[in-house]
Design an enzyme around this catalytic site. Structure first.
Site, PDB file in Angstrom:
ATOM      1  CG  ASP A  55      -2.170  -8.864   4.530  1.00 26.52           C
ATOM      2  OD1 ASP A  55      -0.955  -8.697   4.714  1.00 26.52           O
ATOM      3  OD2 ASP A  55      -2.910  -7.984   4.072  1.00 26.52           O
ATOM      4  CG  ASP A  73      -9.445  -2.871  -3.625  1.00 30.37           C
ATOM      5  OD1 ASP A  73      -8.697  -2.448  -2.709  1.00 30.37           O
ATOM      6  OD2 ASP A  73      -9.682  -4.081  -3.785  1.00 30.37           O
ATOM      7  CG  HIS A  86      -7.258  -3.931  -0.186  1.00 31.09           C
ATOM      8  ND1 HIS A  86      -6.994  -4.481  -1.418  1.00 31.09           N
ATOM      9  CD2 HIS A  86      -6.042  -3.563   0.293  1.00 31.09           C
ATOM     10  CE1 HIS A  86      -5.699  -4.446  -1.665  1.00 31.09           C
ATOM     11  NE2 HIS A  86      -5.097  -3.887  -0.639  1.00 31.09           N
ATOM     12  CD  GLU A 139      -9.226  -7.213  -2.350  1.00 31.77           C
ATOM     13  OE1 GLU A 139      -9.365  -5.976  -2.240  1.00 31.77           O
ATOM     14  OE2 GLU A 139      -8.263  -7.730  -2.942  1.00 31.77           O
TER      15      GLU A 139
END
Ligand code: F6R
Length: 261
Positions: free
Chosen positions: A66, A135, A137, A142
């Site tokens: 990313d 979270d 990810h 997400e």
């Protein structure tokens, strides 16, 4: 999924580096690389192995997971710059600058840049290194509507921006709102995956990934459906797992292919 529970981040880095070093002997090795703090001990081990002459990425290509959208070219936290520092050059792992592929977060058309990165990854990497967000990810996928996504522009969750503010002077307003990320479909195309997670802030996400239902609520849970994943975690990140004794027994049994369990 093979689950390896170790005492601390240094041991996690060493064990994950062993997986990378073993895989890297393939000709034309394609390595998927993560950023963030989790893989730092792993990259330090790879640099040390390169300095000893036991490992090189000289003939390999490396593909970023990313990149932030809009972070200036010379910013130290631009992921291309992070990966350059960690991996590129003879003093690091031998990786050549031109063999490091990162999505262009400064492109006029970030969606096109995402598409180009996806095209480069059409064959999948041989080995993908992953961290995991608090979270759940992986990459910057997400919790949201799909576990079957291509490389694309995505919106960072508030929690992720808060978690990553530490890289931006502890100021969440400096953390970009958008990123380009490999999708879950892209990540799942990797032949092999090694995921590293350390620290108590990852415990809930690690439990969701390994023992939770496969669900968009914890994107990393999609890895339960990949046939060759090794999750290397420290005690703190393993704290919310229910079957730790069993995972340790499996490791102690020394089976040739514990990933199949
Ligand atoms: C980074 C990435 C993210 C991180 C995750 C954990 O390229 O894709 O999924 O792996 O946000 O970040 P750290 O390791 O900093 O806790």
């Amino acid at each position: 999924m093979r689950i390896v529970i170790l005492e601390n981040p240094e041991q996690v880095g060493r064990a994950a580096a062993d997986v990378v070093i073993k895989a890297a002997t393939r000709p034309g090795f394609r390595l998927g690389v993560a950023t963030g703090s989790s893989p730092e001990p792993l990259y330090a081990e790879l640099r040390a192995a390169h300095q000893r002459g036991d490992f090189t990425l000289q003939g390999a290509t490396a593909w970023a997971l990313d990149e932030y959208v809009g972070v200036p070219e010379d910013h130290p936290e631009r992921y291309r710059n992070v990966l350059r520092r960690e991996l590129v050059g003879p003093d690091a792992t031998g990786l050549r600058e031109e063999s490091l592929f990162t999505p262009d977060g400064l492109a006029d058309d970030p969606a096109l840049a995402a598409h180009e990165h996806e095209q480069g990854l059409s064959q999948g990497v041989h080995l993908q290194i992953l961290g995991i967000g608090s979270d759940g990810h992986i990459g910057f996928n997400e919790p949201s509507g799909s576990l079957f996504t291509p490389t694309r522009v995505n919106v960072l969750l508030e929690q992720t921006r808060q978690d990553n503010a530490r890289f931006f002077n502890d100021d969440i307003s400096q953390v970009p709102a958008l990123c380009i990320t490999q999708g879950t479909e892209t990540i799942m195309r990797a032949e092999q995956i090694v995921l590293v997670a350390t620290g108590s802030s990852k415990a809930k996400a690690v439990a969701g990934m390994i023992e939770g239902p496969v669900s968009v609520v914890c994107p990393a849970s999609v890895l339960q459906q990949h046939r060759n994943v090794t999750a290397v975690v420290d005690e703190a990140a393993a704290a919310e797992l229910q079957l730790t004794d069993y995972y340790r027994q499996v490791e102690a049994a020394g089976l040739e292919d514990p990933i199949w369990l």
